[in-house]
Design an enzyme around this catalytic site. Structure first.
Site, PDB file in Angstrom:
ATOM      1  N   HIS A 107     -10.859 -17.675 -38.713  1.00  0.00           N
ATOM      2  CA  HIS A 107     -10.994 -18.379 -37.520  1.00  0.00           C
ATOM      3  C   HIS A 107     -12.229 -17.899 -36.366  1.00  0.00           C
ATOM      4  O   HIS A 107     -11.998 -17.658 -35.368  1.00  0.00           O
ATOM      5  CB  HIS A 107      -9.522 -18.064 -36.603  1.00  0.00           C
ATOM      6  N   THR A 149      -3.954 -25.693 -39.163  1.00  0.00           N
ATOM      7  CA  THR A 149      -4.534 -24.417 -39.075  1.00  0.00           C
ATOM      8  C   THR A 149      -3.199 -23.680 -39.261  1.00  0.00           C
ATOM      9  O   THR A 149      -2.327 -23.541 -38.579  1.00  0.00           O
ATOM     10  CB  THR A 149      -5.109 -24.207 -37.779  1.00  0.00           C
TER      11      THR A 149
END
Ligand SMILES: Cc1cc2nc3c(=O)[nH]c(=O)nc-3n(C[C@H](O)[C@H](O)[C@H](O)COP(=O)(O)O)c2cc1C
Length: 388
Positions: free
Chosen positions: A283, A183
């Protein structure tokens, strides 16, 4: 369907049974699951799951972007025999869907990430396990003992402690995860004001199952602050750059997936640095508020990648028609985040399974109605942006 009591709060009122649902109707779409889930979650958990950062503009825009894209269905096509199967990084899926990595799933249900993994594997969709999971890498991997073909990836947050980060990668590889999903949009945590107001922390009994180096409260309870914000500030490495990808890739032979890319030039760099797949994502509107909606970012990234990596998308997927639109704009598959948590909160594994089946059915119908018998028939001519 069996119900479970509320976690970290008072006992929730059972609202659904396998036979009837106590006189109430079963959810027939993901939005109804969201409504039901509210009855099963403490305020702190519900706020943590549902919130976005700042004014939640990006959170809302992720949904609005799907409404801006219109479908141009083809007529008089033989769609009597439909096929929704696909492959992502060489692994087959029953439909182009994965469950996005999400922290702290035991807030929704005591079985947490294990229930999600079981539901995903049984349905033939993928699952990405978060670094910040409340069931361990190994416990979730054990789901593959009965369902060996399950697609499981491990999502990584690079901690300041390189040894800890290395150990996470090594454990994921040893446990048989098939890709490392880094991420890249969280050098610090986005400002989620509901969590700040609630002074978010984990209730007693829950902890970070993969992080073995911490002592005391895993997620601190802080006055006037989200404990997760503090955890990320203290533990995660905000100095990570492209150059660190080489180090990361030296730790295991796992293919690298970069999650959180929103620009074509970053996508090109991702490919140049060896990423095999990209997840176009903001996200779920939880990091930079005002960031472009994932779907709006997709065409630029598809063009930039030019088929050199697989491109996936998450953010706001709630309908089969959303999946259709994302695929028409070039995504290989999509991920759902929050909806899986709603299913989990309502009925554990059975809830997630049912919710996946709803999306499966919706995509199936959407394909038939747009003249697509198989996923390969879904192309860019199916969509039009009317209001850009
Ligand atoms: C409660 C929650 C926890 C999350 N935790 C993580 C995480 O640990 N790692 C990560 O890469 N993304 C995390 N995400 C982001 C999701 O992976 C995904 O990008 C996002 O939820 C997709 O949007 P959607 O919820 O609208 O489907 C989280 C999202 C939510 C809602």
């Amino acid at each position: 369907m069996k119900l479970h009591p509320r976690v970290g709060g008072e006992i929730g009122r059972p609202i659904m049974t396998s036979a009837s649902n106590n006189g109430r109707l079963q959810p027939i779409n993901l939005f109804e699951y969201e409504q039901l889930a509210k009855e099963h979650l403490s305020k702190m958990s519900l706020d943590y799951y549902s919130s976005g950062s700042g004014d939640e503009i990006t959170l809302q825009d992720n949904r609005a972007a799907f409404a801006r894209v219109k479908l141009r269905p083809r007529m008089l096509v033989d769609v009597s025999d439909r096929n929704l199967t696909t492959e992502v990084l060489g692994q087959s899926l029953q439909l182009p869907l994965l469950i996005a990595p999400m922290a702290f799933q035991c807030l929704a249900h005591p079985d947490g990430e294990i229930a999600t993994a079981q539901a995903a594997a049984s349905a033939g969709v993928g699952m990405v396990l978060s670094t910040l999971s409340t069931k361990s890498i190994e416990e979730v991997a054990a789901v593959r003992e009965k369902l060996p073909n399950a697609l499981q990836w491990f999502q990584l947050y690079i901690h300041k402690d390189r040894g800890l980060t290395r150990a996470l990668v090594e454990r994921a590889y040893a446990a048989g995860y098939k890709a490392l999903c880094l991420t890249v949009d969280a050098p610090v945590l986005g400002r989620r004001e509901r969590d700040q107001r609630n002074e978010f922390t984990l209730p007693p009994g829950l902890h970070l199952a993969n992080i073995t180096t911490l002592t005391g409260l895993d997620i601190p309870h802080e006055k006037g602050e989200s404990g997760l914000f503090t955890y990320v500030a203290q533990q995660l490495n905000s100095a990570v750059t492209w150059r660190d990808l080489e180090w990361l890739q030296s730790l295991s032979p796992l293919p690298l997936v970069l999650k959180g890319i929103l620009r074509g030039d970053d996508a090109v760099r991702a490919v140049e640095y060896g990423a095999k797949a990209i997840v176009v994502s903001n996200h779920g509107g939880r990091q930079l508020d005002g960031a472009i909606a994932s779907l709006d970012a997709l065409p630029e990234i598809i063009a930039a990648v030019d088929a050199r990596a697989e491109v996936l998308l998450d953010g706001g997927i709630r309908r089969g028609t959303d999946i259709l639109k994302a695929l028409a704009l070039g995504a290989k598959a999509v991920l759902i985040g929050r909806p899986a948590l709603w299913g989990l909160a309502v009925a554990g594994q059975a809830g997630v399974s049912h919710l996946i089946s709803l999306l499966h059915n919706e995509l199936n119908v959407a394909m038939a109605l747009s003249g697509c018998a198989q996923l390969q028939d879904i192309d860019s001519s199916l969509v039009k942006f009317l209001y850009l």
